[in-house]
Design a protein around this motif. Sequence first.
Motif, PDB file in Angstrom:
ATOM      1  N   LEU A 134     106.845  53.889 -39.031  1.00  0.00           N
ATOM      2  CA  LEU A 134     106.711  54.881 -37.843  1.00  0.00           C
ATOM      3  C   LEU A 134     107.362  54.723 -36.624  1.00  0.00           C
ATOM      4  N   GLN A 178     105.429  52.627 -45.168  1.00  0.00           N
ATOM      5  CA  GLN A 178     106.120  53.647 -44.181  1.00  0.00           C
ATOM      6  C   GLN A 178     106.413  52.922 -42.726  1.00  0.00           C
ATOM      7  N   ILE A 194     113.638  61.900 -41.039  1.00  0.00           N
ATOM      8  CA  ILE A 194     112.890  61.463 -42.297  1.00  0.00           C
ATOM      9  C   ILE A 194     114.064  60.437 -42.737  1.00  0.00           C
ATOM     10  N   LEU A 201     107.250  60.743 -31.631  1.00  0.00           N
ATOM     11  CA  LEU A 201     107.832  60.193 -33.003  1.00  0.00           C
ATOM     12  C   LEU A 201     109.200  60.574 -33.112  1.00  0.00           C
ATOM     13  N   MET A 215     112.273  64.934 -35.197  1.00  0.00           N
ATOM     14  CA  MET A 215     111.910  63.782 -35.715  1.00  0.00           C
ATOM     15  C   MET A 215     112.690  63.781 -36.967  1.00  0.00           C
ATOM     16  N   ILE A 239     110.572  58.500 -39.263  1.00  0.00           N
ATOM     17  CA  ILE A 239     109.760  58.122 -40.446  1.00  0.00           C
ATOM     18  C   ILE A 239     110.591  57.449 -41.362  1.00  0.00           C
TER      19      ILE A 239
END
Lengths: 312, 312
Positions: free
Chosen positions: B88, B86, B3, B97, B1, B100
């Motif tokens: 996702l 946010q 960010i 996922l 994942m 994000i």
Amino acid sequence: MEIFSAEDLARVITLKNTVEAVEAAFYDYNQGDIVLGGRLTAPCGQPGDSSLILPATHTGKQYYGFKQATTFAGNTQKGLPTVLSQYLLYSNVTGELLSIMDFLDMTNFKTGAAAAIATKYLALPHAHVVGVIGSGTLSRSVLAAICQVREIKEVKVFDLNEEQAKAFAAHARKSLNVRCEVAGSSRECVRNSHILCTCTTSPRPVLDGDDLLPGCHINAMGSYKIDMQELDEKTVKRAALIATDIPEDTAAEAGDLVCLADKSDIVPLDAIMGGQQKGRGSDSDITIYESIGFSVLDLALAVLAHEKCSSD
Amino acid sequence: MEIFSAEDLARVITLKNTVEAVEAAFYDYNQGDIVLGGRLTAPCGQPGDSSLILPATHTGKQYYGFKQATTFAGNTQKGLPTVLSQYLLYSNVTGELLSIMDFLDMTNFKTGAAAAIATKYLALPHAHVVGVIGSGTLSRSVLAAICQVREIKEVKVFDLNEEQAKAFAAHARKSLNVRCEVAGSSRECVRNSHILCTCTTSPRPVLDGDDLLPGCHINAMGSYKIDMQELDEKTVKRAALIATDIPEDTAAEAGDLVCLADKSDIVPLDAIMGGQQKGRGSDSDITIYESIGFSVLDLALAVLAHEKCSSD
């Protein structure tokens, strides 16, 4: 914003603090300090796959959050878990995102703890023989958590997959220090149990209600959809008390309770714990805790994990 | 994942690629390649505060995702933005996922691009005078995006907060190389405009429909709740065409259209773009694009940002 992996959570979350947090969450919900935020099921992947979003707010501790769980049936063939899950925890003062957690293992942990709390308040005080039907990861969490609230001496496990049942029994003997045997049939598993736990995804009943011991407490943890069923009609009819988390949701969604004529007979567990509703009436009553998942408990566990991980 | 911060996104997202992605998203939605996933509003914070969750699935590109936006009115006093957001983004093949993203700035960007696409398909081809009512950050995004689809020569801006209107005008002159003046009244802003944009959170109409120029196209971007209103009844009655993203949602939630007797008069913009519905009929028609937010466009922008950031 912080990110906590499954390993981060495993370092701070124990069976003991989970059971304590879940018990406290039922009381907080009963007092109105935790508020439900609805639920949303969004379509994704192939037909039948979904994303489930479950929000809740802890007005007492000032957290808001939601669990997201994708269920992709085809993942099995890809060597991936069918269910993947995250928790997003926010400040309930500013709406800022505080942390995102890999919540895959936590869901089983939380569900096990819920069964333990139901057992603590509904099972006979001396109950010490447990029957477990289904032997997946959820069954392990449920049995381990129940050993926190009752002195369990003997366990029988039944599963159509006998190899998995044997592995479950070996794991239980080793990790919980209990006698644990594989039963040859559902009947053998059911008939001497003071506490019976069903943890399957079966579409048909996995037991015969005539086999139940008077006084037995049942944790029906598997059926969370209308087309799933673990308990037969005889079991539901014999029950003197059926408890759950949110009666209206459970009545609408649990296949186990389709046969129940008067859905108002389902009682919220938190109200029994809080003393607003009557619990077990006599030593021979059969009691049922029917679980379809409760976002209040996810939030409580997320708060526990966040606070423990952040102060690490 | 992964960010991606607001800064990460700002490096890869431009006005040009946003407008392109939003236009493509309307077509993908029209073709059934992007599917809506419902919406959930959960209570949190103080009464009136909320968390809004908006899922959508891109079956063409195989992404699933949702935007989460908290609105906490009290944040202004704390020096924090009222809305925090946010996105996702998940694989629509496995439910994993993927990323994000801090989506705060993206929402204004996307809304501006939606106004631009509505303008591209509904405004007169030679439209070059723009009126803007409201001068916050959304107004800046809307005007800048419209400059991508029409050769704008003149802008008038009106706001009850004159200082903010002045800052808006100075910024427009500098960044967009257009003539931009502050209007002394709503009427002065409205009466010569070929394209009119309302970007306020007003509970009462901000213009008089009698002042509208024949042929004017209106982007009503502010009213997204039943108790908000930017357009008066005369404006709605004069309109030959009212377009929006999801007619049934807009009819139920936009305060601007409460006065509309027959809600079936509202036409989906994607159907006009796709040729299934008639667009502007004549040069003197007044047209309205009524926006309350469209999760399809959030997903499209999230996919763009994810792919650009990941390949960086």
